[in-house]
Enzyme design. Structure first.
Site, short mmCIF file in Angstrom:
data_model
loop_
_atom_site.label_atom_id
_atom_site.label_comp_id
_atom_site.label_asym_id
_atom_site.label_seq_id
_atom_site.Cartn_x
_atom_site.Cartn_y
_atom_site.Cartn_z
N CYS A 70 0.84 -1.20 0.00
CA CYS A 70 0.00 0.00 0.00
C CYS A 70 0.87 1.25 0.00
O CYS A 70 1.85 1.34 0.74
CB CYS A 70 -0.92 0.00 1.23
SG CYS A 70 -1.97 1.47 1.37
N CYS A 93 -0.22 6.07 7.13
CA CYS A 93 -1.44 5.59 7.77
C CYS A 93 -1.08 4.72 8.96
O CYS A 93 -0.15 3.91 8.90
CB CYS A 93 -2.26 4.79 6.76
SG CYS A 93 -3.68 3.93 7.47
N CYS A 126 -1.59 -0.12 9.52
CA CYS A 126 -0.71 -1.27 9.33
C CYS A 126 0.66 -1.00 9.93
O CYS A 126 1.18 0.11 9.84
CB CYS A 126 -0.56 -1.61 7.85
SG CYS A 126 -2.10 -2.21 7.08
N CYS A 160 -6.48 0.90 -0.18
CA CYS A 160 -6.34 0.17 1.07
C CYS A 160 -6.31 -1.31 0.75
O CYS A 160 -7.19 -1.83 0.07
CB CYS A 160 -7.48 0.48 2.03
SG CYS A 160 -7.31 -0.38 3.63
N GLN A 214 -17.04 -10.03 14.21
CA GLN A 214 -15.69 -10.43 13.84
C GLN A 214 -15.28 -9.67 12.58
O GLN A 214 -16.09 -9.39 11.71
CB GLN A 214 -15.62 -11.93 13.62
CG GLN A 214 -15.93 -12.74 14.86
CD GLN A 214 -14.93 -12.52 15.99
OE1 GLN A 214 -13.77 -12.18 15.77
NE2 GLN A 214 -15.39 -12.69 17.22
N PHE A 269 -20.14 -13.67 27.21
CA PHE A 269 -19.81 -12.53 26.35
C PHE A 269 -20.27 -12.87 24.93
O PHE A 269 -19.51 -12.80 23.97
CB PHE A 269 -18.31 -12.22 26.37
CG PHE A 269 -17.76 -11.92 27.75
CD1 PHE A 269 -17.87 -10.64 28.28
CD2 PHE A 269 -17.15 -12.91 28.50
CE1 PHE A 269 -17.36 -10.36 29.55
CE2 PHE A 269 -16.64 -12.63 29.76
CZ PHE A 269 -16.74 -11.36 30.29
N GLU A 321 -24.77 -11.91 27.93
CA GLU A 321 -24.19 -10.70 27.32
C GLU A 321 -24.78 -9.49 28.02
O GLU A 321 -25.95 -9.50 28.42
CB GLU A 321 -24.50 -10.68 25.83
CG GLU A 321 -24.23 -9.37 25.10
CD GLU A 321 -22.77 -8.94 25.16
OE1 GLU A 321 -22.52 -7.77 25.46
OE2 GLU A 321 -21.89 -9.80 24.90
N ASP A 349 -15.56 -15.52 25.37
CA ASP A 349 -14.87 -14.63 24.43
C ASP A 349 -14.90 -13.21 25.00
O ASP A 349 -15.67 -12.37 24.56
CB ASP A 349 -15.57 -14.69 23.07
CG ASP A 349 -14.88 -13.81 22.02
OD1 ASP A 349 -13.74 -13.36 22.27
OD2 ASP A 349 -15.49 -13.58 20.96
N CYS A 390 -8.70 -11.87 22.40
CA CYS A 390 -8.08 -10.88 21.51
C CYS A 390 -6.89 -10.20 22.17
O CYS A 390 -6.39 -9.20 21.66
CB CYS A 390 -9.11 -9.85 21.05
SG CYS A 390 -9.88 -8.93 22.41
#
Length: 404
Positions: free
Chosen positions: A57, A63, A66, A140, A240, A267, A287, A336, A362
């Site tokens: 890119c 930017c 990344c 992008c 996701q 969650f 949740e 999660d 995550c």
């Protein structure tokens, strides 16, 4: 100018060298000899790594989205696996790798842009690294091309909603019916704005347009597929990042749960796991977000008997975790949590008799903390599946099975 040799890549994607303490140099790779300016910025790569490639890119380095486009895919995959390995090792946990699933380029189905009015016109784009400065993007390699093609409509919305002093947030999600756009931190909605917004949404075939908290246009329900179910998430609901990543996570969780007939999904969000798991098991979905839970419940009810029963429970699992006594009779738990992990809920899991836990995370650091607690309580950790939905970024996810 100062010359240094990069020793390793840090967890944020910066090269790390040992000088006067640790020196962090973005856009470098291990083994490279680089030249720094007096301010410590990268001036030149004198001896490049064999793993260095040409970024895909034109905005890379400007930017902030990344961090490692300058590295080969093989190097990035190994680095992300090692980020997880180091987090677990810090807790004294050995890790077996269950593979890595990397989403392809241009597959992100959701993105958050900034929009700003300036003296020169309208800017819609992403922020510079470590800065509030917005840069307009001309390409992008991460987001789906259909989202990138929405920049003209985002510019029109920015012209209406942004002030000269602050940027607005423009969240765009690709759905089966088209683009789902949420505008936040914008000017308060006025009656005279409604015809303008409706005209823009119609001309650009938006599935839904939401302004701050109010749905302005709902031309076609912006449905997402989760197993056999079709769900219409609430505006701005968590999803996701890529269909590929979602499929990898769901497959790993399904394998962990196996033939369980009663499952708890903690969650649960909009039902990323609850809805596919309900194809074979009764599910309790827990949740705290009311609109997401309502969307999950409606999707289950509309799936015409193809799913087993899903029971929903709205609660804050940080302040009021599901108790071990409430897990009695369940065959498996899926968890999660957000980036902070789930310390209180994990403690209750250790007191339960649940034989299988499918853990999705995550954040490798908080996962390692929670994994240590489970292991000390008698759970055995299986191989770790690393999931890379955020290609070329420092972000990394994982899924792993714990068994009694």
């Amino acid at each position: 100018m100062e010359q240094i040799t990069i020793d390793r890549l840090g967890h944020q994607g910066d090269g790390v060298a040992q000088g006067r303490g640790e020196v962090f140099v973005p856009y470098t790779l291990p083994g490279e000899v680089v030249e720094l300016t007096a301010e410590g910025d990268l001036h030149a790569v004198l001896q490049p790594s064999e793993q260095r490639i040409t970024p895909v890119c034109k905005h890379f380095g400007t930017c902030g989205g990344c961090a490692v486009q300058h590295a080969s895919d093989a190097f990035v995959a190994e680095w992300k696996v090692n980020v997880v390995r180091r987090a677990l090792s810090a807790r004294g946990i050995d890790m077996k790798v269950g593979g890595i699933a990397t989403s392809p380029p241009r597959s992100r189905r959701r993105a958050v842009f900034g929009g700003r009015r300036t003296r020169k016109g309208i800017t819609v784009g992403f922020h510079q690294r470590g800065s509030n400065t917005l840069i307009a993007i001309e390409e992008c390699a991460v987001i789906d091309p259909k989202i990138f093609a929405a920049i003209p409509v985002l510019e029109e919305l920015t012209a209406i909603g942004a002030s000269r002093t602050a940027a607005i947030r423009l969240s765009v999600t690709l759905s089966a019916a088209g683009l789902d756009v949420l505008v936040e931190e914008a000017r308060e909605l006025e009656p005279t704005m409604l015809p303008q917004l409706a005209e823009i949404a119609g001309r650009h075939d938006l599935a839904r347009l939401t302004w701050n908290d109010e749905v302005i246009v709902n031309a076609s329900p912006p449905m997402q597929r989760m197993g056999k179910a079709r769900i219409v998430p609430s505006p701005g609901a968590f999803l996701q990042a890529t269909p590929h990543g979602q499929a990898a996570l769901v497959a790993t969780v399904k394998q962990a749960v196996g033939n369980a007939s009663r499952v708890i999904d903690l969650f649960a969000g909009c039902g990323t796991f609850a809805l596919p798991l309900a194809e074979q098991a009764e599910v309790l979905a827990v949740e705290n977000d009311g609109p997401m839970l309502a969307a999950l419940d409606l999707a289950w009810r509309r799936t015409d008997g193809a799913l087993h029963r899903i029971t929903t429970d709205r609660r804050d699992l940080f302040r009021r975790p599901l108790l071990a006594s409430e897990m009695k009779g369940y065959d498996a738990v899926v968890i999660d949590p957000p980036r902070v992990g789930a310390a209180a809920q994990v403690q209750e899991l250790t007191l339960s008799a649940v034989p299988v836990i499918a853990f999705v995370s995550c954040n490798p650091v908080t996962f390692a903390r929670d994994a240590e607690v489970l292991i000390k309580a008698g759970y055995r950790m299986g191989p770790v599946r690393v999931i890379d939905q955020f290609r070329w970024s420092p972000h990394v996810e994982l899924a792993v099975t714990f068994t009694r």
